[in-house]
Structures are given as structure tokens and as C-alpha cells.
Design a protein around this motif. Structure first.
Motif, PDB file in Angstrom:
ATOM      1  N   THR A 131       0.826  -1.206   0.000  1.00 27.70           N
ATOM      2  CA  THR A 131       0.000   0.000   0.000  1.00 27.70           C
ATOM      3  C   THR A 131       0.857   1.253   0.000  1.00 27.70           C
ATOM      4  O   THR A 131       0.583   2.226  -0.714  1.00 27.70           O
ATOM      5  N   ILE A 132       1.934   1.241   0.773  1.00 25.00           N
ATOM      6  CA  ILE A 132       2.809   2.405   0.887  1.00 25.00           C
ATOM      7  C   ILE A 132       3.511   2.693  -0.433  1.00 25.00           C
ATOM      8  O   ILE A 132       3.667   3.852  -0.826  1.00 25.00           O
ATOM      9  N   SER A 133       3.956   1.638  -1.113  1.00 27.16           N
ATOM     10  CA  SER A 133       4.757   1.827  -2.329  1.00 27.16           C
ATOM     11  C   SER A 133       4.008   1.442  -3.600  1.00 27.16           C
ATOM     12  O   SER A 133       4.632   1.250  -4.648  1.00 27.16           O
ATOM     13  N   ASP A 134       2.679   1.332  -3.535  1.00 29.18           N
ATOM     14  CA  ASP A 134       1.893   1.002  -4.724  1.00 29.18           C
ATOM     15  C   ASP A 134       2.173   2.022  -5.831  1.00 29.18           C
ATOM     16  O   ASP A 134       2.232   3.229  -5.566  1.00 29.18           O
ATOM     17  N   PRO A 135       2.372   1.569  -7.080  1.00 29.40           N
ATOM     18  CA  PRO A 135       2.660   2.503  -8.166  1.00 29.40           C
ATOM     19  C   PRO A 135       1.624   3.618  -8.310  1.00 29.40           C
ATOM     20  O   PRO A 135       1.971   4.753  -8.663  1.00 29.40           O
ATOM     21  N   GLY A 136       0.372   3.308  -8.034  1.00 28.78           N
ATOM     22  CA  GLY A 136      -0.641   4.352  -8.102  1.00 28.78           C
ATOM     23  C   GLY A 136      -0.431   5.423  -7.054  1.00 28.78           C
ATOM     24  O   GLY A 136      -0.654   6.622  -7.299  1.00 28.78           O
ATOM     25  N   VAL A 137       0.033   5.015  -5.862  1.00 31.00           N
ATOM     26  CA  VAL A 137       0.298   5.961  -4.777  1.00 31.00           C
ATOM     27  C   VAL A 137       1.505   6.829  -5.119  1.00 31.00           C
ATOM     28  O   VAL A 137       1.462   8.057  -5.001  1.00 31.00           O
ATOM     29  N   THR A 138       2.590   6.198  -5.554  1.00 30.02           N
ATOM     30  CA  THR A 138       3.797   6.975  -5.851  1.00 30.02           C
ATOM     31  C   THR A 138       3.594   7.864  -7.078  1.00 30.02           C
ATOM     32  O   THR A 138       4.117   8.983  -7.133  1.00 30.02           O
ATOM     33  N   ALA A 139       2.809   7.393  -8.042  1.00 26.54           N
ATOM     34  CA  ALA A 139       2.506   8.234  -9.209  1.00 26.54           C
ATOM     35  C   ALA A 139       1.719   9.467  -8.791  1.00 26.54           C
ATOM     36  O   ALA A 139       1.928  10.574  -9.319  1.00 26.54           O
ATOM     37  N   GLY A 140       0.811   9.296  -7.829  1.00 23.84           N
ATOM     38  CA  GLY A 140       0.054  10.436  -7.329  1.00 23.84           C
ATOM     39  C   GLY A 140       0.945  11.452  -6.657  1.00 23.84           C
ATOM     40  O   GLY A 140       0.722  12.675  -6.778  1.00 23.84           O
ATOM     41  N   ARG A 141       1.958  10.984  -5.962  1.00 19.24           N
ATOM     42  CA  ARG A 141       2.897  11.908  -5.327  1.00 19.24           C
ATOM     43  C   ARG A 141       3.682  12.684  -6.374  1.00 19.24           C
ATOM     44  O   ARG A 141       3.908  13.895  -6.224  1.00 19.24           O
ATOM     45  N   GLY A 148       9.024   4.345  -4.844  1.00 26.30           N
ATOM     46  CA  GLY A 148       9.010   3.051  -4.181  1.00 26.30           C
ATOM     47  C   GLY A 148      10.326   2.315  -4.271  1.00 26.30           C
ATOM     48  O   GLY A 148      10.506   1.269  -3.654  1.00 26.30           O
ATOM     49  N   PHE A 149      11.299   2.847  -5.010  1.00 26.84           N
ATOM     50  CA  PHE A 149      12.581   2.184  -5.214  1.00 26.84           C
ATOM     51  C   PHE A 149      13.482   2.422  -4.010  1.00 26.84           C
ATOM     52  O   PHE A 149      13.655   3.561  -3.563  1.00 26.84           O
ATOM     53  N   THR A 150      14.093   1.350  -3.485  1.00 23.82           N
ATOM     54  CA  THR A 150      14.893   1.443  -2.265  1.00 23.82           C
ATOM     55  C   THR A 150      16.374   1.185  -2.488  1.00 23.82           C
ATOM     56  O   THR A 150      17.139   1.089  -1.517  1.00 23.82           O
ATOM     57  N   GLY A 151      16.826   1.057  -3.732  1.00 27.42           N
ATOM     58  CA  GLY A 151      18.240   0.833  -3.996  1.00 27.42           C
ATOM     59  C   GLY A 151      19.088   2.026  -3.595  1.00 27.42           C
ATOM     60  O   GLY A 151      18.605   3.162  -3.494  1.00 27.42           O
ATOM     61  N   SER A 152      20.391   1.778  -3.384  1.00 32.49           N
ATOM     62  CA  SER A 152      21.291   2.830  -2.915  1.00 32.49           C
ATOM     63  C   SER A 152      21.793   3.744  -4.031  1.00 32.49           C
ATOM     64  O   SER A 152      22.367   4.795  -3.752  1.00 32.49           O
ATOM     65  N   SER A 153      21.589   3.360  -5.259  1.00 29.35           N
ATOM     66  CA  SER A 153      22.021   4.178  -6.400  1.00 29.35           C
ATOM     67  C   SER A 153      20.780   4.583  -7.192  1.00 29.35           C
ATOM     68  O   SER A 153      20.180   3.766  -7.895  1.00 29.35           O
ATOM     69  N   ALA A 154      20.388   5.859  -7.064  1.00 26.76           N
ATOM     70  CA  ALA A 154      19.146   6.270  -7.725  1.00 26.76           C
ATOM     71  C   ALA A 154      19.050   7.781  -7.832  1.00 26.76           C
ATOM     72  O   ALA A 154      19.562   8.524  -6.990  1.00 26.76           O
ATOM     73  N   GLN A 207      15.541  -4.992  -9.476  1.00 30.09           N
ATOM     74  CA  GLN A 207      14.859  -4.396  -8.338  1.00 30.09           C
ATOM     75  C   GLN A 207      14.054  -3.169  -8.752  1.00 30.09           C
ATOM     76  O   GLN A 207      12.912  -2.989  -8.320  1.00 30.09           O
ATOM     77  N   ALA A 208      14.638  -2.337  -9.617  1.00 28.02           N
ATOM     78  CA  ALA A 208      13.928  -1.143 -10.074  1.00 28.02           C
ATOM     79  C   ALA A 208      12.679  -1.522 -10.865  1.00 28.02           C
ATOM     80  O   ALA A 208      11.614  -0.911 -10.712  1.00 28.02           O
ATOM     81  N   ALA A 209      12.806  -2.534 -11.713  1.00 34.50           N
ATOM     82  CA  ALA A 209      11.652  -2.963 -12.511  1.00 34.50           C
ATOM     83  C   ALA A 209      10.550  -3.524 -11.622  1.00 34.50           C
ATOM     84  O   ALA A 209       9.356  -3.337 -11.895  1.00 34.50           O
ATOM     85  N   GLU A 210      10.932  -4.174 -10.528  1.00 36.48           N
ATOM     86  CA  GLU A 210       9.948  -4.762  -9.618  1.00 36.48           C
ATOM     87  C   GLU A 210       9.293  -3.697  -8.748  1.00 36.48           C
ATOM     88  O   GLU A 210       8.065  -3.709  -8.549  1.00 36.48           O
ATOM     89  N   GLN A 211      10.094  -2.779  -8.211  1.00 30.87           N
ATOM     90  CA  GLN A 211       9.550  -1.799  -7.281  1.00 30.87           C
ATOM     91  C   GLN A 211       8.907  -0.599  -7.969  1.00 30.87           C
ATOM     92  O   GLN A 211       8.036   0.048  -7.380  1.00 30.87           O
ATOM     93  N   SER A 212       9.331  -0.295  -9.181  1.00 26.83           N
ATOM     94  CA  SER A 212       8.813   0.872  -9.903  1.00 26.83           C
ATOM     95  C   SER A 212       8.409   0.480 -11.318  1.00 26.83           C
ATOM     96  O   SER A 212       8.957   0.976 -12.312  1.00 26.83           O
ATOM     97  N   PRO A 213       7.424  -0.427 -11.471  1.00 27.73           N
ATOM     98  CA  PRO A 213       7.092  -0.979 -12.789  1.00 27.73           C
ATOM     99  C   PRO A 213       6.474   0.034 -13.750  1.00 27.73           C
ATOM    100  O   PRO A 213       6.418  -0.222 -14.947  1.00 27.73           O
TER     101      PRO A 213
END
Length: 363
Positions: free
Chosen positions: A6-16, A43-49, A69-75
Motif C-alpha cells: 500500500t505504501i509503495s503502490d505505483p498508483g500511490v507513488t505516481a500520485g505523489r 518506491g525504489f529502495t536501492g542505494s544508487s538512484a 529491483q527497479a523494474a519490480e519496485q517501480s514498474p
């Protein structure tokens, strides 16, 4: 749907990102380089971004270690794989006004960007993402509330078992182990355990000093859940302390100051209003010179966020904010007292999230 999704749902992050884009009237694009801000927006949590936000597209940059990881967390985002700045040069033309997070970006990095995107006009964008982050959505508040519940239950349990002979370092380790045992992701920050005279240092680092009978012990700690922090402080007396009546009076004054601060939290109040409410109680108790820090601060993905509840602070409190209220009094050579809770600002006031007694217990 789980809380994490819910916190990192693509719809939520897109709204932000949409909210951020709506505030870019003076810029053509914004380059987000603070890792915590990239996480909030993607929603991406990697150290290089880093993240490029433009009027019609958003691009997440990472390096080869994090492609999957980026493709999974930020599809929903275009992913640029690059360790340098070539990806920016391909997407920005001459004359584009590019905002940068100047409050965080080193000057050398700014110069490097200027050389890489020739013709692009770099402009200071300020803490725009941090301002958005001040108002939490329901998922964020749920994560903070869960972190607060774990913190309150763990600290209450560990405090009840404190005995003379335990070192500050051992005590802090027990608290943090308790967080993990209760299901927390980690600690939100290094636990402060300050016994006896060490309590006069608000940010004391735990040592091998053993807690002695008669010590006041101040413990400041917080669990981390899905990236969101809790923050809580309690002071306990291990046996009857020297000058008992004085220390009890100090603790009573700090508790009363915290109550006044929490009661001052209503939508429309300023950060300075809350600080003044708590500070005046301590001043009336003769503790004006024993105050060492503001009354509180916002928290979320970071344990210290805006607004800061400081003297003269003009930030306006709004529903959806999560802040701490943590007045303290510090007496060199004797010790210190701090009582802190995390609260959520609601439509009508404040809801305490770290629910536990704030009375001074004698162990």
C-alpha cells in the motif's frame, strides 16, 4: 493488499509525483537526488538512484546492480541504467530550467552536472519533496502507528526489567533486540540510554557505564516499520534517586510541559505555538535554563523531518502530519529528564501513537 504494498503502490507513488509536478510552474524539470525522496516518489529502495520529473515523463536512474529491483519496485517508470549523467544529456535540451535539490547536493556535484548537461540552466529547487512528505497518507500513518506500537510495548517491557549493574550499552541492545523480536524491520536510529549524570546529555551515546542504584535512566528509541520511524523517550528511576523530591518535581514539570504541548496541537496552530506551550510550563517551574532543544519534530521516512517545533517556528500544523512532542530538562552533574511521544495531527487535535505511561516509575 499488504501495508508494504500500500505504501509503495505505483498508483500511490505516481500520485505523489503528480502533486510534485503541479508545483513546478517555475521549472521545466526537477532532478531528485536524495535517496529518501526518490524512495517516496517511486518506491525504489536501492542505494544508487535519481529521478527526473518533467512535464510529461518521469525517469528513474539506477545502475546495473539494481535493474531487476527497479523494474519490480517501480514498474510504471522508465528505467535509465547509467552510472554517469549521459542519460540526462539525452533527455534535456538547451535552455531547459532544471531544478536541483540544492539543500542536499554538494557544490562539486552541481558543477559536474553543469558540465554534463551543457546549455541546461540549473536552478535551486529547495526542499519541495520534503514539503510534500510532511503530510502522510493513510498507508504512511499506518506504518508509523505500527512502529510506535512496537516501540511502546518493547520499551515498557524492557524498562520494567532494568536492574542495577546493567550497562547503558547492554540496555540499548536489549531494546533494539526487542524491536526485531516484535517484527520491526530495524531500529529507526541508534538507541540512547543515558544513566545518572549522563542523562544531562540529550544525545548521549551509550557506554559501558553500569546503571547504579539511585540513577535516573533516560531512554530514547524508535522502531522502523516498512521504512517509517517511531520516536519515544521515557525516564525511569532505578531505586530512590538522590535529592529525590527535586528530581520528582523536575519529572512532573516535564510531563506537564508535554501535556501542554500535545494539547496545543490543533490544525492551524504553528510550530512555535506548540513549543511555547511546553516551554512556558518548564519556565514557570524554574527550568528555563535547563531546556536544551526544540519541543519536537516531524518524522516519517526519516526520524527528523519538518516541521521542527521550535521557538518562533511559523510552520502550520495540518491533519496528516506526524510529529514528536519531547520537552526535556537537563541538570549537569545530576542527570536529565525527557518525555517524548509520537503523535498524529488530526482534524480536531492530536492522537498519541506511542501509548504508554509517562509516570516516573521506581524500579
Amino acid at each position: 493488499m499488504s501495508l508494504a504494498s500500500t505504501i509503495s503502490d505505483p498508483g500511490v507513488t505516481a500520485g505523489r509525483r503528480t502533486k510534485l509536478r503541479e508545483g513546478l510552474e517555475d521549472l521545466d524539470a526537477l532532478l531528485v537526488t536524495r535517496a529518501v525522496n526518490v524512495r517516496y516518489l517511486t518506491g525504489f529502495t536501492g542505494s544508487s538512484a535519481s529521478l527526473l520529473v518533467t512535464a510529461d515523463a518521469d525517469v528513474l536512474r539506477t545502475d546495473g546492480r539494481y535493474v531487476e529491483q527497479a523494474a519490480e519496485q517501480s514498474p510504471d517508470l522508465e528505467i535509465a541504467v547509467d552510472r554517469g549523467d549521459e542519460w540526462l544529456a539525452k533527455r534535456l535540451g538547451p535552455g531547459v530550467r532544471l531544478g536541483v535539490e540544492d539543500h542536499d547536493l554538494p557544490w562539486a556535484r552541481v558543477r559536474q552536472l553543469e558540465a554534463a548537461v551543457e546549455g541546461v540552466v540549473l536552478e535551486p529547487a529547495g526542499a519541495r519533496v520534503e514539503r510534500l512528505r510532511q503530510i502522510k497518507d493513510s498507508g504512511e500513518l499506518s506504518a508509523i502507528a505500527q512502529a510506535c506500537r512496537i516501540t511502546a510495548e518493547t520499551l515498557t517491557r524492557v524498562l520494567a526489567a532494568v536492574q542495577p549493574g546493567t550497562t547503558e550499552r547492554e540496555f540499548a541492545a536489549r531494546v533494539e533486540a526487542g524491536f526485531r523480536d516484535a517484527g520491526a524491520q530495524d531500529r529507526a536510529f541508534a538507541t540512547i540510554a543515558a544513566a545518572g549524570p549522563n542523562g544531562a546529555r540529550p544525545h548521549h551515546e551509550p557506554t559501558d557505564r553500569a546503571i547504579a542504584a539511585g540513577d535516573l535512566v533516560t531512554v530514547d528509541c524508535g522502531a522502523l516499520v516498512h521504512g517509517y520511524a517511531a520516536d519515544m523517550t521515557r525516564t525511569v528511576a532505578v531505586g530512590a534517586p538522590p535529592a529525590e523530591q527535586r528530581l520528582i518535581a523536575v519529572h512532573d514539570a516535564v510531563r506537564a510541559a508535554q501535556t501542554a504541548g500535545i494539547e496545543a496541537i490543533v490544525p492551524g496552530a504553528t510550530a512555535g505555538d506548540v513549543d511555547a506551550a511546553a516551554r512556558s510550563v518548564l519556565a514557570d517551574a524554574g527550568l528555563k535554563d535547563a531546556i536544551a532543544h526544540p519541543t519536537g519534530h516531524g518524522l516519517g521516512l526519516e526520524v527528523h523531518e519538518q516541521p521542527i517545533l521550535r521557538s518562533g517556528g511559523v510552520a502550520t500544523l495540518q491533519p496528516g502530519m506526524a510529529v514528536t512532542v519531547e520537552p526535556g530538562a537537563y541538570l549537569p552533574g545530576i542527570g536529565g529528564v525527557r518525555v517524548e511521544d509520537t503523535v498524529a495531527v488530526t482534524e480536531v487535535g492530536a492522537t498519541v501513537l506511542t501509548v504508554a505511561t509517562s509516570e516516573l516509575p521506581f524500579r
